[in-house]
Structure formats: C-alpha cells, structure tokens
Enzyme design. Structure first.
Site, PDB file in Angstrom:
ATOM      1  N   GLU A  47       1.334  -1.174   0.041  1.00 23.64           N
ATOM      2  CA  GLU A  47      -0.304  -0.248  -0.282  1.00 23.64           C
ATOM      3  C   GLU A  47       0.836   1.537  -0.447  1.00 23.64           C
ATOM      4  OE1 GLU A  47      -2.587  -0.293   3.025  1.00 23.64           O
ATOM      5  OE2 GLU A  47      -4.159  -1.816   2.326  1.00 23.64           O
ATOM      6  N   GLU A  75      -5.564  -8.426  -1.309  1.00 23.64           N
ATOM      7  CA  GLU A  75      -6.335  -7.637  -0.075  1.00 23.64           C
ATOM      8  C   GLU A  75      -7.630  -7.552  -0.548  1.00 23.64           C
ATOM      9  OE1 GLU A  75      -4.293  -5.648   3.034  1.00 23.64           O
ATOM     10  OE2 GLU A  75      -2.658  -6.474   2.594  1.00 23.64           O
TER      11      GLU A  75
HETATM   12  C1  BGP Z   1      -4.717  -2.853   4.884  1.00 24.67           C
HETATM   13  C2  BGP Z   1      -3.740  -3.442   5.103  1.00 24.67           C
HETATM   14  C3  BGP Z   1      -3.528  -4.565   6.572  1.00 24.67           C
HETATM   15  C4  BGP Z   1      -4.439  -4.784   6.219  1.00 24.67           C
HETATM   16  C5  BGP Z   1      -6.098  -4.446   5.852  1.00 24.67           C
HETATM   17  C6  BGP Z   1      -6.996  -3.991   6.480  1.00 24.67           C
HETATM   18  O1  BGP Z   1      -4.329  -1.941   4.778  1.00 24.67           O
HETATM   19  O2  BGP Z   1      -2.595  -3.592   4.363  1.00 24.67           O
HETATM   20  O3  BGP Z   1      -1.987  -4.562   7.038  1.00 24.67           O
HETATM   21  O4  BGP Z   1      -4.726  -5.614   8.124  1.00 24.67           O
HETATM   22  O5  BGP Z   1      -5.755  -3.022   5.618  1.00 24.67           O
HETATM   23  O6  BGP Z   1      -7.164  -3.458   7.763  1.00 24.67           O
HETATM   24  P1  BGP Z   1      -7.181  -3.187   9.202  1.00 24.67           P
HETATM   25  O7  BGP Z   1      -6.311  -4.477  10.551  1.00 24.67           O
HETATM   26  O8  BGP Z   1      -6.894  -1.930  10.103  1.00 24.67           O
HETATM   27  O9  BGP Z   1      -8.375  -3.699   9.869  1.00 24.67           O
END
Ligand code: BGP
Length: 473
Positions: free
Chosen positions: A176, A367
């Site tokens: 990201e 993701e």
């Molecule tokens: C993205 C990241 C992850 C992650 C995910 C979910 O931004 O790449 O590392 O954790 O989001 O977000 P969160 O864990 O805050 O729910």
C-alpha cells in the site's frame, strides 16, 4: 466463462501482524514492534518501548506464526490454496538493516516456509516490505525520508532474489505505497513532527520508494527473467457524494491522489498533474539525474491492490493524515458491517474495470476481507457475515473477469486470524481460522476452523461460485 483454469486462490498476511517471535532467531527490532495498540498507533512510538511493560505491542506476539507455521500451512493446503501472499520481516534478515551479511537463522525460517509451500504446490507471493522496517533505520535515517534507504533496501532485495531464485516468482515491493502521504510512519517508517512540512517529507519519501521500486524491478529481472514484480496499492475507491459537479470533481481529484502512485510505477513517469498538485502542496522534489530514467525504464509487471470498502467524498472534505480512518463518509446506499465498514461488492468490479482501462496490466486482488468480532459457541464459529461478504465479492470479481479484466489471483486478507493494522487488536478478525488470542496477546493460540473455512474451501474447489449452491445467499 468465469475464472480461468489457472486462477490463483489463496490468502494474504503480513509478518508484522501475524508472525510474532520478535526476539527469536536473531531478529532485530522492527518499527512495528514499538507501535502500541490504541489510537496513537499511527503517529508516534513510545520512546520507553525497551523497558515498557505497561503498553501492549501487538506485533511482538501477533498470531505466533513463528511457532505455528507448519500447522498453518497445513490449514492453507486443506483449504486448497493455490497461492499464499506473505511478507518477509526485514529485521529478521538484516537486524538493523545495515549488516553486510544476512542473518542466516532468519533466512532459514523463510526457507522452511517456502519449501513447504512449494511441496504443497502453493505459489509463494512475497511482499518485500509490509509496514515493517528495522527500527534502527527509522531512528537513524527517519526511514524512507532518507535516500540512504534505497541501497539498503536493494541489498535486502538482492539477498532474497538470489536465495529464492527458481522458487519464488511473484514479488511486491511495498505494501500500500499510496499510504505514504497518509500514514507515513506505518507505510514508510517516516516520523513527521507537527511543525515540519508534512507533504514535502511524505512525497520526498515516496520518491525514494519509487526509485527503489524501479531498481528492484531491474534487479529482479536481471537475476531471474521469470520474476514478476508488482506494485501494491490500497485502491478501495471514493464515489462523489452527490452529482453536484463540484463533488464529482472533488472525488475525481481524490482518486488521482491514489492513482498518482500507480501512474508513476506502471506508466513510468510522474503524471501530468504532478506539477500543479505539488505546487498546491508546496512540494519540491529533490531528484538525481538517473531517477526519472530508471522510473521510466523499469515499470512493474503487475498491479496488486487491496479492496475492502468504498466511501463517498464531497467538495471541501478534509482528509486528515495519520489517523488511519477511512477517507470519506458513509454511503447511504450501502449496508455496513457489524464493525461499521461499508460493504460494496459492485465497487470491486468497478475498480477492476477502472484499473484495467487505465493500465491494462495483469492484476491481483492482494487483499479483500471482512474484519468482525467472532463468537465462539461450543467450539464453533458461525461466521455468516464473513461468508456473505466473500460470496458477494467473488460474484462481482467473476463479473469483472467475465468482462475481460485480467485478474490472475485473489488472496483473502488474514485467512488465519491476525492482528488488525488499524486497531492493533486481535478482536477484529478476518480469518477462516480462529486463533485463540485476545487483545493483549493472551491465549492458547490454538487454531479452530470457522464455518467460512469450509465455504472458501468449496469456492476454491469449484474455481468460483457454484450456481447451484446458494448457501451464502
Ligand atoms: C490494509 C493493510 C493490512 C491490513 C488491512 C485491514 O490496509 O495492508 O495490513 O491490516 O488493511 O485493515 P485493518 O487491519 O485495519 O482492519
């Protein structure tokens, strides 16, 4: 039509949220080890972290993959994974980032993982840096704010590319990267004090990362022509809040701020709007002669992105850096998850088409997932909400592929419960497998399959949704 025969289904994790074992195997301290759980998580780290036992630092134990990797990979295999995206912890390989030689014990840990994945025909996909630089590099250089980082990163990359030549083909440079001017501490290891020129520092750091990205692509291809190096962005989108042209235009500009990063890395040049954009923010980039040539010559092979939720954006909306919150407001046409995130499967199709139009490069959904609190009742977790989310997003992904979007892989975020990046808590769970650990790192770390485990297993076995199976409708 629908999913191609070779489509890769799998899951994704990051060392800082999953691995734990923070002081084992010769690993150095990572910046993520000193980020507390709590609301200040993104803006500072505790100077007393070395002796501090009062705060909880979730990354230190995380889900303890360090001691559960065999069992976890068995679970991935059982689900039918064709690929697994994970990150390598830089400080496990180079404890301070400045050693001349890698830490053999750290390398060995990843050797075992990669060999086991290959034995199971699970394609390893490696994120080289996921919110996780050695703490020493933060303290000495202020992370990517310094140009020195480029060579240190390239040394780390060379070590990985040489060691895993012929074993690992898919790589991603930075997780990201388009969070560099939103969450600089997390994304680029850069601390920016309130009285410092925020955007100047944040975009200068991004420039160093762009140069490193281009030289990494070059190096990866030189070491093994089979290597595919992706860039990775957070690309959940923002819609205009109304059809007022002012709002539509504001939402468009907001989107450009994200696509700026992929424009540089996939099209190989700073886009036309950079000048006016930087002028407005008072940003003056310092570049060296060969930077722009390298950026032009070595663009990424594919685009990986995360997609979770969409929001709406209006003229005058003020985005605040460092908060980690969503950029925009709730969309009244969308339902929200039990934790308040809007759910927008059609948005996934929209984004796939938008990115296919813009870049025409192969894409990977790196993701996608739903974080919620799970209830364990008599040893079972009936996570219908997660299955519904999965079902609806796969349906729209299938539609995107049917309309010829070139998506080659889908990796669900946190297939085995991991610590949330945003909250630093375990109770925000994404997994198909429950991990018995609480928000303070207490628990047995025992793994339990949720209902969604079997649901995803079936989707993978059917290579998509089976039209006769309405289970999650
Ligand atoms: C993205 C990241 C992850 C992650 C995910 C979910 O931004 O790449 O590392 O954790 O989001 O977000 P969160 O864990 O805050 O729910």
């Amino acid at each position: 039509m629908s999913f191609p025969e070779k489509f890769m289904w799998g899951g994704a994790t990051a060392a800082n949220q999953y691995e734990g074992g923070w002081q084992e195997g010769g690993r150095g301290i990572s910046l993520s080890d000193v980020l507390e759980s709590g609301s200040d998580r993104f803006i500072k780290y505790s100077p007393s972290y070395r002796s501090d036992n009062t705060h909880f630092y979730p990354s230190r134990k995380a889900s303890d993959f360090y001691h559960h990797w065999q069992e976890d990979i068995d679970l991935m295999y059982e689900m039918g994974f064709g690929c697994y995206r994970f990150s390598i912890c830089w400080s496990r390989i180079f404890p301070t980032g400045e050693e001349a030689e890698p830490n053999e014990e750290g390398m060995h840990f990843y050797d075992l993982i990669i060999d086991k994945l290959i034995a199971y025909h699970i394609e390893p996909i490696i994120t080289i840096e996921h919110f996780d630089i050695p703490l020493h590099l933060q303290e000495k250089y202020n992370g990517w704010a310094s140009r020195e980082m480029i060579n240190l990163y390239l040394k780390y990359c060379r070590t990985l590319f040489e060691r895993y030549k012929g074993k690992v083909k898919y790589w991603m440079t930075f997780n990201e990267i388009n969070n560099a001017a939103r969450l600089p501490l997390l994304c680029s290891g850069v601390y920016i004090a309130a009285d410092e020129p925020f955007y100047q520092i944040a975009y200068q750091s991004a420039h160093h990362m762009f140069v490193a990205n281009s030289l990494t692509v070059k190096m990866a291809h030189e070491i093994d022509a089979e290597n595919q190096v992706g860039c990775m962005l957070a690309l959940s989108t923002q819609y205009p809040e109304t059809c007022r042209p002012e709002d539509v235009y504001a939402a468009y500009l907001q989107r450009q701020k994200s696509l700026f990063y992929s424009d540089v890395m996939l099209r190989g040049a700073y886009p036309y709007y950079t000048e006016s954009f930087f002028r407005e923010l008072n940003v003056n980039l310092k570049t060296e002669d060969s930077d722009l040539q390298n950026i032009a010559a070595y663009t990424n092979d594919y685009l990986a992105f995360s997609y979770y939720r969409t929001v709406v954006f209006h003229e005058g909306y003020r985005t605040t850096a460092n908060t980690g919150g969503g950029i925009g407001d709730l969309n009244p046409y969308l339902k929200t998850s039990s934790l308040g995130w809007p759910i927008d499967p059609i948005g996934l199709k929209y984004v796939c088409r938008e990115l296919q139009d813009r870049y025409g490069k192969p894409m990977m959904i790196a993701e996608n997932g739903l974080g919620c609190e799970d209830n364990l009742s008599e040893g079972h977790i009936h996570d219908q909400e997660r299955m519904d989310y999965l079902h609806d997003h796969i349906r729209e992904l299938e539609n995107a592929i049917d309309s010829d979007c070139n998506v080659f892989a889908y990796t669900w975020w946190g297939p085995i419960d991991i610590v949330s990046a945003g909250t630093g808590k375990m109770s925000k769970r994404y997994g198909f497998v429950h991990v018995d650990a609480d928000d303070h790192g207490n628990g047995t770390f025992q793994r339990t399959r949720k209902d969604s485990f079997y649901y995803y297993q079936k989707i993978i076995a059917d290579n998509g949704l089976n039209p006769n199976d309405e289970a999650a409708e």
